[in-house]
Design an enzyme around this catalytic site. Structure first.
Site, short mmCIF file in Angstrom:
data_model
loop_
_atom_site.label_atom_id
_atom_site.label_comp_id
_atom_site.label_asym_id
_atom_site.label_seq_id
_atom_site.Cartn_x
_atom_site.Cartn_y
_atom_site.Cartn_z
N ASN A 208 0.85 -1.19 0.00
CA ASN A 208 0.00 0.00 0.00
C ASN A 208 0.88 1.24 0.00
O ASN A 208 2.11 1.14 0.02
CB ASN A 208 -0.97 -0.02 1.19
CG ASN A 208 -0.23 -0.01 2.52
OD1 ASN A 208 0.48 0.93 2.84
ND2 ASN A 208 -0.38 -1.09 3.28
N LYS A 286 8.50 -18.26 -9.21
CA LYS A 286 7.88 -17.15 -9.92
C LYS A 286 6.77 -17.68 -10.84
O LYS A 286 6.99 -18.66 -11.57
CB LYS A 286 8.96 -16.43 -10.74
CG LYS A 286 8.43 -15.18 -11.39
CD LYS A 286 9.50 -14.50 -12.23
CE LYS A 286 8.85 -13.37 -13.00
NZ LYS A 286 9.59 -13.03 -14.20
N ILE A 305 -3.46 -6.69 14.40
CA ILE A 305 -2.46 -6.53 15.46
C ILE A 305 -3.00 -5.63 16.57
O ILE A 305 -2.91 -5.94 17.76
CB ILE A 305 -1.15 -5.96 14.87
CG1 ILE A 305 -0.70 -6.84 13.70
CG2 ILE A 305 -0.07 -5.86 15.93
CD1 ILE A 305 0.40 -6.24 12.85
N1 CTP Z 1 -4.22 -2.55 12.14
C1 CTP Z 1 -3.50 -3.59 12.68
N2 CTP Z 1 -3.52 -4.82 12.08
C2 CTP Z 1 -4.26 -5.03 10.98
C3 CTP Z 1 -5.01 -3.97 10.41
C4 CTP Z 1 -4.97 -2.74 11.01
O1 CTP Z 1 -2.80 -3.38 13.68
N3 CTP Z 1 -4.28 -6.24 10.43
C5 CTP Z 1 -4.23 -1.25 12.84
C6 CTP Z 1 -3.57 -0.11 12.07
O2 CTP Z 1 -2.21 0.00 12.42
C7 CTP Z 1 -4.38 1.08 12.56
C8 CTP Z 1 -5.74 0.49 12.84
O3 CTP Z 1 -5.56 -0.90 13.01
O4 CTP Z 1 -3.90 1.59 13.78
C9 CTP Z 1 -6.78 0.74 11.79
O5 CTP Z 1 -6.30 0.44 10.52
P1 CTP Z 1 -7.22 0.66 9.25
O6 CTP Z 1 -6.49 0.23 8.04
O7 CTP Z 1 -7.81 2.05 9.30
O8 CTP Z 1 -8.43 -0.29 9.60
P2 CTP Z 1 -8.75 -1.76 9.23
O9 CTP Z 1 -8.71 -2.57 10.47
O10 CTP Z 1 -7.91 -2.22 8.11
O11 CTP Z 1 -10.28 -1.63 8.81
P3 CTP Z 1 -10.93 -1.22 7.40
O12 CTP Z 1 -10.02 -1.76 6.35
O13 CTP Z 1 -12.24 -1.88 7.47
O14 CTP Z 1 -11.05 0.28 7.40
#
Ligand code: CTP
Length: 397
Positions: A208, A286, A305
């Site tokens: 990303n 690959k 996490i």
């Molecule tokens: N986060 C995490 N582990 C994951 C996904 C997200 O620790 N597998 C944490 C990110 O570091 C952030 C928070 O959760 O602090 C929210 O991340 P975000 O990408 O906004 O949310 P998602 O849980 O991915 O939810 P969505 O994709 O539905 O918005």
């Protein structure tokens, strides 16, 4: 900034020992008094004379030097410092420290001391990654030893990876943080940062746009207030913050494991843009054009996490902070996210392309806590970091 602070510098025997000379110079420039101790192996890399000339004092070398014992016994030597710095900390020195060996002056001092210890590891990447070294590292962390680095990069032995000693300026920053009397002194804070890479095959991955700029800034701001920061980062483009313990990972699952290994902590800030999914059954070779194309990929969910740590019992940090990257209904979505993940605070931001936040230098935050929302003005990511670090310091008290 280190005026009158006394540092006992143990120089281990590795090629990075030459950097200890620059470290001495920089520590003294900042006002510290440096007492150097050379291991036998270190003398193969730097001479006692050059170390002594830079430190402006004598060098301690041998456990059984009767003159030393008469002037200052090794027990006293080990306790007459504000901080013991081991740089370079070789795999051998770390093993000795972890197992309580005392077969030369350096290891004896380290065993006899009740002074805080900071180590700057330096070794070949395979030695660093070896389970034995990682086990020793866990033991040392448990004993309260602070780390500076190691860094990732080209090594003197021609290999590439983690294990290279941090640069002297970074070690000075870690020393300053360790000796800081700031409001977060003595607090351990964990920060996740950057994107994760989820492999498809050995050459392709899903990623990303996270740059890691906000996470790095938060780690720097916490360090500036005296916190001992463990910085767990995916493959970010922003440089890792000086003076922190850096743990580089690639995937969400590796990040989860690194976070669990780094606990306990007083607070944790989850700034990483973690991939929610990984490709199940990653191809070992690959994927070739001729083999029927890449076809549909199967995905499996990654561990959350933030939610995992927020839901922990005794291991849960007192303050758990997450981010919410949203593109619509920012407050409503982020408020729901805070409840769903069980964290204390959420810093919500609008990451729609038009805002220029993801990958940019500014951020526009709405802080959501148990007592409501707070709209922060748009400001630089450094200012967001300083404001957040200040709030964390206030809250931890
Ligand atoms: N986060 C995490 N582990 C994951 C996904 C997200 O620790 N597998 C944490 C990110 O570091 C952030 C928070 O959760 O602090 C929210 O991340 P975000 O990408 O906004 O949310 P998602 O849980 O991915 O939810 P969505 O994709 O539905 O918005």
């Amino acid at each position: 900034m280190l005026e009158h602070r006394r540092i006992l510098l143990v120089i281990g025997g590795g090629i990075a020992a030459f950097k200890a000379l620059d470290l001495i110079r920089r520590l003294r420039e900042r006002g510290a008094r440096v007492t150097p101790v050379l291991t036998g192996a270190a003398e193969e890399f730097v001479t006692p004379l050059s170390v002594s000339a830079l430190a402006g004092t004598r060098v301690f070398r041998d456990l059984f030097d009767l003159t030393d014992e008469a002037e200052m016994g090794h027990i006293e030597l080990s306790r007459s410092a504000d901080l013991i710095v081991v740089a370079p900390a070789t795999a051998d020195l770390m093993a000795k420290m972890a197992h309580g060996h005392a077969d030369d002056l350096a290891s004896t001092l380290l065993l006899a001391t009740d002074t805080p210890v900071l180590i700057a590891p330096a070794m070949n990447v395979r030695m660093w990654q070896h389970p034995a070294t990682q086990r020793n590292l866990d033991v040392l962390r448990g004993d309260g030893v602070t780390l500076a680095g190691p860094a990732e990069g080209d090594m003197a032995c021609g290999e590439y990876g983690p294990g290279r000693m941090s640069e002297p300026a970074e070690i000075v920053e870690a020393v300053r943080a360790r000796l800081s009397r700031g409001p977060l002194a003595g607090r351990r804070v964990l920060v996740t940062s950057g994107p994760t890479h989820e492999p498809i095959d050995p050459v392709r991955y899903i990623a990303n746009r996270s740059s890691g700029v906000q996470g790095s800034a938060i780690a720097r701001a916490l360090t500036a207030l005296g916190a001992q920061v463990v910085f767990i980062t995916g493959p970010a483009t922003a440089p890792a913050p000086a003076g922190t313990e850096v743990i580089a990972v690639e995937t969400a699952r590796e990040m989860m494991a690194a976070v669990e290994a780094a606990l306990p902590a007083d607070a944790a800030v989850f700034a990483a843009a973690v991939a929610d999914w990984h490709v199940s059954g990653t191809a070992e070779r690959k994927i070739k054009k001729g083999s029927g194309g890449i076809g549909a990929l199967d995905f499996a969910e990654n561990p959350d996490i933030l939610a995992t740590v927020a839901g922990m019992g005794a291991q849960r940090p007192a303050l758990v902070v997450g981010f919410a990257a949203e593109t619509d209904d920012v407050i409503a979505n982020a408020t729901a996210k805070r409840a769903r993940k069980g964290c204390d605070w959420i810093l919500a931001n609008d990451v729609s392309a038009a805002t220029g936040i993801m990958g940019g230098t500014e951020n526009d935050i709405i802080l959501i806590t148990g007592s409501g929302t707070e709209d922060w003005p748009r400001m630089s990511k450094d200012e967001v970091a300083a404001r957040l670090a200040g709030r964390i310091a206030e809250t931890l008290g």
